[in-house]
Scaffold this motif. Structure first.
Motif, PDB file in Angstrom:
ATOM      1  N   GLN A   1       1.504  11.460 -12.615  1.00 27.11           N
ATOM      2  CA  GLN A   1       1.018  11.566 -14.007  1.00 27.11           C
ATOM      3  C   GLN A   1      -0.157  10.606 -14.230  1.00 27.11           C
ATOM      4  O   GLN A   1      -1.106  10.937 -14.942  1.00 27.11           O
ATOM      5  N   ALA A   2      -0.099   9.438 -13.597  1.00 26.76           N
ATOM      6  CA  ALA A   2      -1.208   8.481 -13.727  1.00 26.76           C
ATOM      7  C   ALA A   2      -2.489   9.091 -13.161  1.00 26.76           C
ATOM      8  O   ALA A   2      -3.579   8.942 -13.726  1.00 26.76           O
ATOM      9  N   LEU A   3      -2.366   9.811 -12.044  1.00 24.48           N
ATOM     10  CA  LEU A   3      -3.543  10.468 -11.458  1.00 24.48           C
ATOM     11  C   LEU A   3      -4.022  11.609 -12.353  1.00 24.48           C
ATOM     12  O   LEU A   3      -5.220  11.768 -12.594  1.00 24.48           O
ATOM     13  N   MET A   4      -3.050  12.397 -12.863  1.00 23.83           N
ATOM     14  CA  MET A   4      -3.409  13.506 -13.751  1.00 23.83           C
ATOM     15  C   MET A   4      -4.174  12.989 -14.974  1.00 23.83           C
ATOM     16  O   MET A   4      -5.159  13.580 -15.401  1.00 23.83           O
ATOM     17  N   LEU A   5      -3.716  11.855 -15.514  1.00 24.47           N
ATOM     18  CA  LEU A   5      -4.335  11.296 -16.723  1.00 24.47           C
ATOM     19  C   LEU A   5      -5.588  10.482 -16.406  1.00 24.47           C
ATOM     20  O   LEU A   5      -6.238   9.943 -17.302  1.00 24.47           O
ATOM     21  N   LYS A   6      -5.879  10.362 -15.084  1.00 26.12           N
ATOM     22  CA  LYS A   6      -7.062   9.624 -14.612  1.00 26.12           C
ATOM     23  C   LYS A   6      -7.086   8.174 -15.121  1.00 26.12           C
ATOM     24  O   LYS A   6      -8.146   7.662 -15.489  1.00 26.12           O
ATOM     25  N   VAL A   7      -5.915   7.540 -15.190  1.00 23.01           N
ATOM     26  CA  VAL A   7      -5.935   6.122 -15.569  1.00 23.01           C
ATOM     27  C   VAL A   7      -6.605   5.301 -14.472  1.00 23.01           C
ATOM     28  O   VAL A   7      -7.134   4.224 -14.722  1.00 23.01           O
ATOM     29  N   ALA A   8      -6.549   5.808 -13.247  1.00 22.29           N
ATOM     30  CA  ALA A   8      -7.321   5.261 -12.136  1.00 22.29           C
ATOM     31  C   ALA A   8      -7.732   6.471 -11.304  1.00 22.29           C
ATOM     32  O   ALA A   8      -6.987   7.448 -11.231  1.00 22.29           O
ATOM     33  N   PRO A   9      -8.927   6.437 -10.690  1.00 24.38           N
ATOM     34  CA  PRO A   9      -9.443   7.636 -10.047  1.00 24.38           C
ATOM     35  C   PRO A   9      -8.653   8.114  -8.839  1.00 24.38           C
ATOM     36  O   PRO A   9      -8.523   9.316  -8.634  1.00 24.38           O
ATOM     37  N   THR A  10      -8.149   7.201  -8.032  1.00 25.92           N
ATOM     38  CA  THR A  10      -7.541   7.648  -6.773  1.00 25.92           C
ATOM     39  C   THR A  10      -6.181   6.991  -6.544  1.00 25.92           C
ATOM     40  O   THR A  10      -5.849   5.979  -7.150  1.00 25.92           O
ATOM     41  N   ARG A  11      -5.442   7.596  -5.623  1.00 29.76           N
ATOM     42  CA  ARG A  11      -4.147   7.025  -5.222  1.00 29.76           C
ATOM     43  C   ARG A  11      -4.343   5.622  -4.643  1.00 29.76           C
ATOM     44  O   ARG A  11      -3.512   4.733  -4.851  1.00 29.76           O
ATOM     45  N   GLU A  12      -5.463   5.419  -3.950  1.00 27.36           N
ATOM     46  CA  GLU A  12      -5.750   4.075  -3.400  1.00 27.36           C
ATOM     47  C   GLU A  12      -5.874   3.054  -4.525  1.00 27.36           C
ATOM     48  O   GLU A  12      -5.421   1.925  -4.411  1.00 27.36           O
ATOM     49  N   ASP A  13      -6.495   3.492  -5.645  1.00 24.91           N
ATOM     50  CA  ASP A  13      -6.613   2.584  -6.797  1.00 24.91           C
ATOM     51  C   ASP A  13      -5.227   2.228  -7.340  1.00 24.91           C
ATOM     52  O   ASP A  13      -4.955   1.075  -7.678  1.00 24.91           O
ATOM     53  N   LEU A  14      -4.356   3.251  -7.437  1.00 27.03           N
ATOM     54  CA  LEU A  14      -2.999   2.991  -7.937  1.00 27.03           C
ATOM     55  C   LEU A  14      -2.272   2.026  -7.002  1.00 27.03           C
ATOM     56  O   LEU A  14      -1.594   1.100  -7.448  1.00 27.03           O
ATOM     57  N   ASP A  15      -2.449   2.254  -5.688  1.00 25.57           N
ATOM     58  CA  ASP A  15      -1.808   1.360  -4.724  1.00 25.57           C
ATOM     59  C   ASP A  15      -2.335  -0.064  -4.883  1.00 25.57           C
ATOM     60  O   ASP A  15      -1.588  -1.033  -4.786  1.00 25.57           O
ATOM     61  N   GLU A  16      -3.646  -0.160  -5.145  1.00 28.84           N
ATOM     62  CA  GLU A  16      -4.233  -1.494  -5.324  1.00 28.84           C
ATOM     63  C   GLU A  16      -3.645  -2.169  -6.571  1.00 28.84           C
ATOM     64  O   GLU A  16      -3.365  -3.373  -6.566  1.00 28.84           O
ATOM     65  N   LEU A  17      -3.463  -1.381  -7.638  1.00 29.92           N
ATOM     66  CA  LEU A  17      -2.870  -1.955  -8.863  1.00 29.92           C
ATOM     67  C   LEU A  17      -1.469  -2.495  -8.566  1.00 29.92           C
ATOM     68  O   LEU A  17      -1.110  -3.593  -8.996  1.00 29.92           O
ATOM     69  N   LYS A  18      -0.684  -1.710  -7.824  1.00 23.52           N
ATOM     70  CA  LYS A  18       0.685  -2.152  -7.521  1.00 23.52           C
ATOM     71  C   LYS A  18       0.673  -3.387  -6.626  1.00 23.52           C
ATOM     72  O   LYS A  18       1.443  -4.320  -6.839  1.00 23.52           O
ATOM     73  N   ARG A  19      -0.214  -3.343  -5.600  1.00 27.71           N
ATOM     74  CA  ARG A  19      -0.293  -4.495  -4.688  1.00 27.71           C
ATOM     75  C   ARG A  19      -0.664  -5.759  -5.444  1.00 27.71           C
ATOM     76  O   ARG A  19      -0.042  -6.804  -5.295  1.00 27.71           O
ATOM     77  N   THR A  20      -1.684  -5.622  -6.304  1.00 23.72           N
ATOM     78  CA  THR A  20      -2.123  -6.800  -7.066  1.00 23.72           C
ATOM     79  C   THR A  20      -1.019  -7.266  -8.003  1.00 23.72           C
ATOM     80  O   THR A  20      -0.787  -8.473  -8.154  1.00 23.72           O
ATOM     81  N   ALA A  21      -0.318  -6.299  -8.634  1.00 20.24           N
ATOM     82  CA  ALA A  21       0.762  -6.676  -9.564  1.00 20.24           C
ATOM     83  C   ALA A  21       1.838  -7.462  -8.813  1.00 20.24           C
ATOM     84  O   ALA A  21       2.383  -8.438  -9.348  1.00 20.24           O
TER      85      ALA A  21
END
Ligand code: UDP
Length: 250
Positions: free
Chosen positions: A139-159
């Protein structure tokens, strides 16, 4: 360097944002004394809250920066203000949980205070009108809160990096980090949508659950949410303890 406050850009629930004269890549943030909960249905305030939260968040960001997690923080100004990098904010709140509390404990009918074997990371869609709903990665990808799955992974890693840092930071003053919410933005490098993702907003007792390790007393916004009293005193105590432990080190 002496920064000069420019025009008001935006007023939110807990902060006012101004331009910085002659510095298009920076913003001037003023921390207000207001307290809100339940999507601003409950409102309150206490004197000097802005200054307390400014001090806490700047100590946290300076500490994290020494642990290799950069943020938008540039400098403190005045007693309740901060100069930060101007970012395009991502429409997502990232929550990390070490212990179950609040609505999530209720959701699974588990006791508040149930420790988690592995920290949980969760995404919430930042939209007041929708009451910031929980969203899956897809859903995060669908809503384009971040452009790519790599971005989402980076958000989780940083968190999770932030989580490790904060456990040490608050642990040093006898506070257990139960959970917290952070937000991210993109700087203007690499053109629109292509900038570097950076930790932003604030990290304070408004956005973290902090429990006294010995007494389990709540030292965060739950005191306000649940009418436990001593809100100002507990925020001020957290600032004083953190200042004492970290003020000369970061
Ligand atoms: N949180 C926040 N802003 C929000 C939602 C949550 O700062 O809009 C913080 C909250 O203070 C807590 C953590 O994120 O430290 C997890 O909150 P939770 O989802 O458990 O919220 P609840 O509905 O229980 O307040």
């Amino acid at each position: 360097m002496a920064y000069q406050k420019g025009d008001l850009i935006y007023e939110g629930k807990a902060k006012r944002l101004y331009a910085v004269k002659g510095e298009p890549d920076l913003v001037w943030q003023e921390f207000k004394d207001s307290l809100t909960a339940f999507n601003a249905q409950k409102k309150g305030a206490f004197e000097n809250k802005g200054s307390v939260n400014r001090d806490i968040t700047s100590l946290v960001f300076r500490f994290l920066s020494e642990r290799g997690v950069g943020s938008h923080w540039v400098a403190d100004v005045g007693d309740r203000e901060q100069v930060t990098r101007r970012l395009a904010m991502l429409k997502v709140e990232v929550v990390v949980r070490n212990t179950l509390a609040g609505s999530t404990a209720k959701k699974f009918n588990l006791a508040e205070g149930t420790p988690l074997e592995v920290p949980l990371t969760e995404f919430y869609y930042k939209d007041d009108a929708l009451n910031d709903p929980f969203i899956s990665d897809e859903q995060a990808l669908m809503l384009k809160v971040a452009p790519t799955r790599e971005d989402l992974d980076e958000l989780k890693r940083t968190a999770l990096d932030v989580n490790r840092g904060l456990i040490e930071f608050f642990g040093a003053v006898g506070l257990d980090l139960i959970d917290f919410k952070i937000e991210f933005g993109r700087d203007s490098s690499g053109g629109p949508g292509g900038g570097r993702i950076m930790l932003a907003d604030e990290i304070t007792p408004d956005s973290c659950r902090l429990w006294d390790r010995v007494t389990r007393e709540k030292m965060d916004k739950d005191r306000f949410r649940r009418d436990l009293g001593g809100v100002k005193e507990s925020y001020e105590k957290v600032r004083a303890m953190l200042h004492e432990a970290w003020g000369s080190k970061v």
